[in-house]
Design an enzyme around this catalytic site. Sequence first.
Site, PDB file in Angstrom:
ATOM      1  N   THR A 159       0.882  -1.186   0.000  1.00  0.00           N
ATOM      2  CA  THR A 159       0.000   0.000   0.000  1.00  0.00           C
ATOM      3  C   THR A 159       0.917   1.232   0.000  1.00  0.00           C
ATOM      4  OG1 THR A 159      -0.184  -0.461   2.378  1.00  0.00           O
ATOM      5  CG2 THR A 159      -2.163  -0.752   1.073  1.00  0.00           C
TER       6      THR A 159
ATOM      7  N   LYS B  67      -2.961  -0.759  13.752  1.00  0.00           N
ATOM      8  CA  LYS B  67      -1.664  -0.972  13.096  1.00  0.00           C
ATOM      9  C   LYS B  67      -0.982   0.366  12.787  1.00  0.00           C
ATOM     10  CE  LYS B  67       1.761  -2.168  10.744  1.00  0.00           C
ATOM     11  NZ  LYS B  67       2.377  -3.242  10.048  1.00  0.00           N
TER      12      LYS B  67
ATOM     13  N   CYS C 218       7.581   1.029   6.456  1.00  0.00           N
ATOM     14  CA  CYS C 218       6.437   0.963   7.373  1.00  0.00           C
ATOM     15  C   CYS C 218       6.351   2.227   8.204  1.00  0.00           C
ATOM     16  CB  CYS C 218       6.601  -0.250   8.272  1.00  0.00           C
ATOM     17  SG  CYS C 218       6.950  -1.738   7.338  1.00  0.00           S
TER      18      CYS C 218
ATOM     19  N   ARG D 279      16.350  -0.643   0.992  1.00  0.00           N
ATOM     20  CA  ARG D 279      15.177   0.103   0.531  1.00  0.00           C
ATOM     21  C   ARG D 279      14.783   1.180   1.538  1.00  0.00           C
ATOM     22  NH1 ARG D 279      11.099  -4.418  -0.133  1.00  0.00           N
ATOM     23  NH2 ARG D 279      11.992  -4.784   1.901  1.00  0.00           N
TER      24      ARG D 279
HETATM   25  N1  SAJ Z   1      15.013   3.743  14.407  1.00  0.00           N
HETATM   26  C1  SAJ Z   1      15.626   4.845  15.017  1.00  0.00           C
HETATM   27  N2  SAJ Z   1      15.688   4.893  16.390  1.00  0.00           N
HETATM   28  C2  SAJ Z   1      15.169   3.901  17.164  1.00  0.00           C
HETATM   29  C3  SAJ Z   1      14.538   2.790  16.546  1.00  0.00           C
HETATM   30  C4  SAJ Z   1      14.469   2.739  15.158  1.00  0.00           C
HETATM   31  O1  SAJ Z   1      16.120   5.769  14.345  1.00  0.00           O
HETATM   32  O2  SAJ Z   1      15.288   4.017  18.389  1.00  0.00           O
HETATM   33  C5  SAJ Z   1      14.952   3.663  12.934  1.00  0.00           C
HETATM   34  C6  SAJ Z   1      15.661   2.436  12.359  1.00  0.00           C
HETATM   35  O3  SAJ Z   1      17.029   2.672  12.210  1.00  0.00           O
HETATM   36  C7  SAJ Z   1      14.945   2.284  11.027  1.00  0.00           C
HETATM   37  C8  SAJ Z   1      13.501   2.737  11.348  1.00  0.00           C
HETATM   38  O4  SAJ Z   1      13.598   3.477  12.552  1.00  0.00           O
HETATM   39  O5  SAJ Z   1      15.498   3.142  10.046  1.00  0.00           O
HETATM   40  C9  SAJ Z   1      12.485   1.624  11.513  1.00  0.00           C
HETATM   41  O6  SAJ Z   1      13.053   0.524  12.193  1.00  0.00           O
HETATM   42  P1  SAJ Z   1      12.294  -0.364  13.281  1.00  0.00           P
HETATM   43  O7  SAJ Z   1      13.202  -1.474  13.651  1.00  0.00           O
HETATM   44  O8  SAJ Z   1      11.809   0.475  14.382  1.00  0.00           O
HETATM   45  O9  SAJ Z   1      10.978  -0.874  12.540  1.00  0.00           O
HETATM   46  P2  SAJ Z   1      10.672  -1.624  11.128  1.00  0.00           P
HETATM   47  O10 SAJ Z   1      10.281  -0.582  10.121  1.00  0.00           O
HETATM   48  O11 SAJ Z   1      11.732  -2.574  10.741  1.00  0.00           O
HETATM   49  O12 SAJ Z   1       9.353  -2.477  11.536  1.00  0.00           O
HETATM   50  C10 SAJ Z   1       8.206  -1.807  12.056  1.00  0.00           C
HETATM   51  C11 SAJ Z   1       7.769  -2.536  13.342  1.00  0.00           C
HETATM   52  N3  SAJ Z   1       6.790  -1.734  14.073  1.00  0.00           N
HETATM   53  C12 SAJ Z   1       6.950  -1.423  15.393  1.00  0.00           C
HETATM   54  O13 SAJ Z   1       7.917  -1.764  16.039  1.00  0.00           O
HETATM   55  C13 SAJ Z   1       5.858  -0.632  16.043  1.00  0.00           C
HETATM   56  C14 SAJ Z   1       7.175  -3.898  12.997  1.00  0.00           C
HETATM   57  O14 SAJ Z   1       6.669  -4.536  14.156  1.00  0.00           O
HETATM   58  C15 SAJ Z   1       6.068  -3.732  11.956  1.00  0.00           C
HETATM   59  O15 SAJ Z   1       5.470  -4.976  11.598  1.00  0.00           O
HETATM   60  C16 SAJ Z   1       6.688  -3.126  10.725  1.00  0.00           C
HETATM   61  O16 SAJ Z   1       7.175  -1.823  11.072  1.00  0.00           O
HETATM   62  C17 SAJ Z   1       5.616  -3.049   9.628  1.00  0.00           C
HETATM   63  O17 SAJ Z   1       5.605  -3.924   8.749  1.00  0.00           O
HETATM   64  O18 SAJ Z   1       4.748  -2.170   9.712  1.00  0.00           O
END
Ligand code: SAJ
Length: 427
Positions: free
Chosen positions: A88, A217, A271, A344
């Site tokens: 999406t 979500k 996401c 990505r």
């Molecule tokens: N990030 C920061 N600081 C932090 C934590 C993360 O800068 O303290 C950055 C990371 O480096 C990265 C981005 O945020 O660039 C996202 O990373 P992430 O590990 O927080 O999350 P995603 O995008 O890999 O996965 C998220 C998850 N959602 C939550 O934790 C609420 C996952 O559970 C979801 O299923 C996924 O999005 C999704 O598919 O929506």
Amino acid sequence: MSKSPFKRISVIGLGYIGLPTAAMFASRKIEVVGVDVNQHAVDTINRGEVHIVEPDLDMVVRAVVSEGYLRATTVPEPAEGFLIAVPTPFKGDNHDPDLSYIKAAALAIAPVLEAGNLVILESTSPVGATEAMADWLAEARPDLSFPQKAGESSDIRIAHCPERVLPGKVMQELITNDRVIGGMTPSCSAQAAALYTTFVTGDCVLASSPRVAEMAKLTENSFRDVNIAFANELSLICDELRMDVWELIRLANLHPRVNILQPGPGVGGHCIAVDPWFIVSSAPNQARLIRTAREVNDSKPNWVIEQVQAAIADTLIQNIERTPSDITIACFGVTFKADIDDLRESPSLAIVEELVRDSKCNVMVVEPNIESLPEVLRGAELVHSPRDASQRCDIALLLVGHREFKSTFLKPLLDGKHVIDAGGLLR
Ligand code: SAJ
């Protein structure tokens, strides 16, 4: 976990969520027909191989394909349950959600739907998407009844069950995470819950409507985005006030009710940087904090680039004989987060891309998780050894905290170098 009432299901969209989900159902000995428009993905899966990188996925796919429980095709076939896991993305530049993939998936399965079938939308979706999907299905199949008109007595059951798994831990979190299940009627929810309990050991929690499940979500990812924005804003404030943001956060987090996340070069992936906009798009006048958080996180890569430009200017002032082409910048990490190979929507990649394009300096990319650099980094040099890169660079730009870049190992190597620690690798 319980024995599934479903013998044959179909998963539409065999990407980062659909393929692991299909493989998981197949591993519980349910016949799974995976459907994807990408012939290459279909052929790869039918050979028992995978076209995406996710720990342990290859092993499970190999097993379920060879045992005959998972098969991929480009053309939908009849099944008892359909799970839609398609992208999406945004439509145009306005951050409005693009539901065309969901619509295409609904229209693709419509001809093979039969009374008694369950259709689940798993894609992260703006509020109202599941009802829109139900309307597209009803339009395509006027001979069947749907819950929006027929309620509990409908031929077809429909629910939204958003995926919530963390890339890198998908095969584990698919099983252990709680599931939010938003059926269009109570029996839609009950049937969807019965399907997921085939392999989910977490709770399957029923939402009062698909709209609440959709919003739940979006809320989870927006919560994280707003909290990362808070940390990123603190990093700008600390720079202005000449403080170490990592020390500040460590101290503030000693409080039992404070848990600040980590600042970084920006927020990547498809996401967290996307989903909050779906809330903003639905309620633009109310979602002011959520919008601002997005803007704060999106502006972080530019701030990092400004830091590098200042470091280049500083280096040139210290030695007026030198030109930018005599300066070497080592960029540590380009993936969208630590310990994965996924480039990505990576803010670090965007930063390095701009440095390669505009800085006129030599750019080294230290990235242990990839074998070759993408085309957008043409001109940069891929280096696998942090030690080699540290020795050869003038400026070290620390972006992603991979396990190979442990602070105790990196810190002595970078002694005397100009270091910009955007990712907090030395904290
Ligand atoms: N990030 C920061 N600081 C932090 C934590 C993360 O800068 O303290 C950055 C990371 O480096 C990265 C981005 O945020 O660039 C996202 O990373 P992430 O590990 O927080 O999350 P995603 O995008 O890999 O996965 C998220 C998850 N959602 C939550 O934790 C609420 C996952 O559970 C979801 O299923 C996924 O999005 C999704 O598919 O929506």
